[in-house]
Design a protein around this motif. Structure first.
Motif, PDB file in Angstrom:
ATOM      1  N   GLN A   3       0.826  -1.212   0.000  1.00 24.55           N
ATOM      2  CA  GLN A   3       0.000   0.000   0.000  1.00 24.55           C
ATOM      3  C   GLN A   3       0.857   1.258   0.000  1.00 24.55           C
ATOM      4  O   GLN A   3       0.547   2.231  -0.699  1.00 24.55           O
ATOM      5  CB  GLN A   3      -0.932   0.002   1.210  1.00 24.55           C
ATOM      6  N   ILE A   4       1.934   1.252   0.770  1.00 22.75           N
ATOM      7  CA  ILE A   4       2.853   2.396   0.810  1.00 22.75           C
ATOM      8  C   ILE A   4       3.470   2.596  -0.567  1.00 22.75           C
ATOM      9  O   ILE A   4       3.576   3.725  -1.061  1.00 22.75           O
ATOM     10  CB  ILE A   4       3.949   2.181   1.879  1.00 22.75           C
ATOM     11  N   GLU A   5       3.871   1.498  -1.205  1.00 22.50           N
ATOM     12  CA  GLU A   5       4.447   1.563  -2.549  1.00 22.50           C
ATOM     13  C   GLU A   5       3.437   2.142  -3.546  1.00 22.50           C
ATOM     14  O   GLU A   5       3.770   3.032  -4.334  1.00 22.50           O
ATOM     15  CB  GLU A   5       4.876   0.170  -3.000  1.00 22.50           C
ATOM     16  N   ALA A   6       2.207   1.650  -3.492  1.00 23.70           N
ATOM     17  CA  ALA A   6       1.168   2.113  -4.419  1.00 23.70           C
ATOM     18  C   ALA A   6       0.878   3.600  -4.231  1.00 23.70           C
ATOM     19  O   ALA A   6       0.722   4.345  -5.204  1.00 23.70           O
ATOM     20  CB  ALA A   6      -0.105   1.291  -4.227  1.00 23.70           C
ATOM     21  N   LYS A   7       0.834   4.040  -2.985  1.00 21.56           N
ATOM     22  CA  LYS A   7       0.575   5.459  -2.712  1.00 21.56           C
ATOM     23  C   LYS A   7       1.718   6.326  -3.241  1.00 21.56           C
ATOM     24  O   LYS A   7       1.489   7.389  -3.829  1.00 21.56           O
ATOM     25  CB  LYS A   7       0.396   5.678  -1.213  1.00 21.56           C
ATOM     26  N   GLY A   8       2.947   5.867  -3.060  1.00 17.31           N
ATOM     27  CA  GLY A   8       4.102   6.600  -3.566  1.00 17.31           C
ATOM     28  C   GLY A   8       4.082   6.704  -5.084  1.00 17.31           C
ATOM     29  O   GLY A   8       4.375   7.760  -5.653  1.00 17.31           O
ATOM     30  N   ILE A   9       3.707   5.621  -5.739  1.00 15.76           N
ATOM     31  CA  ILE A   9       3.627   5.635  -7.200  1.00 15.76           C
ATOM     32  C   ILE A   9       2.542   6.599  -7.670  1.00 15.76           C
ATOM     33  O   ILE A   9       2.750   7.351  -8.623  1.00 15.76           O
ATOM     34  CB  ILE A   9       3.392   4.210  -7.744  1.00 15.76           C
TER      35      ILE A   9
END
Length: 75
Positions: A56-62
């Motif tokens: 989720q953190i990765e997706a938000k950053g992207i």
């Protein structure tokens, strides 16, 4: 939109040089490690969270980076 690994690294580098850094420390670290080939499991252990939270953190950053790309006019 799909971005290549090199293009994402360029955007992250540019974001780091910008006064208006759009990523928080956790997002930047997660994206950098994922781009370098680390697994969600390895990143999760370091952050002390579950793999799903890391994803989720990765997706938000992207999502933030894609917005930043549009703001910068990068194609």
């Amino acid at each position: 939109m799909n971005y290549t690994r090199e293009r994402l690294m360029e955007v992250i580098y540019k974001a780091c040089l910008s006064d208006k850094l759009c990523l928080n420390e956790r997002e930047a670290k997660t994206l950098e490690r994922r781009i370098n080939g680390d697994t969600l499991e390895a990143i999760s252990k370091e952050l002390g969270v579950q793999k799903e939270r890391t994803r989720q953190i990765e997706a938000k950053g992207i999502r933030k980076l894609c917005g930043q790309i549009r703001n910068w006019g990068i194609k």
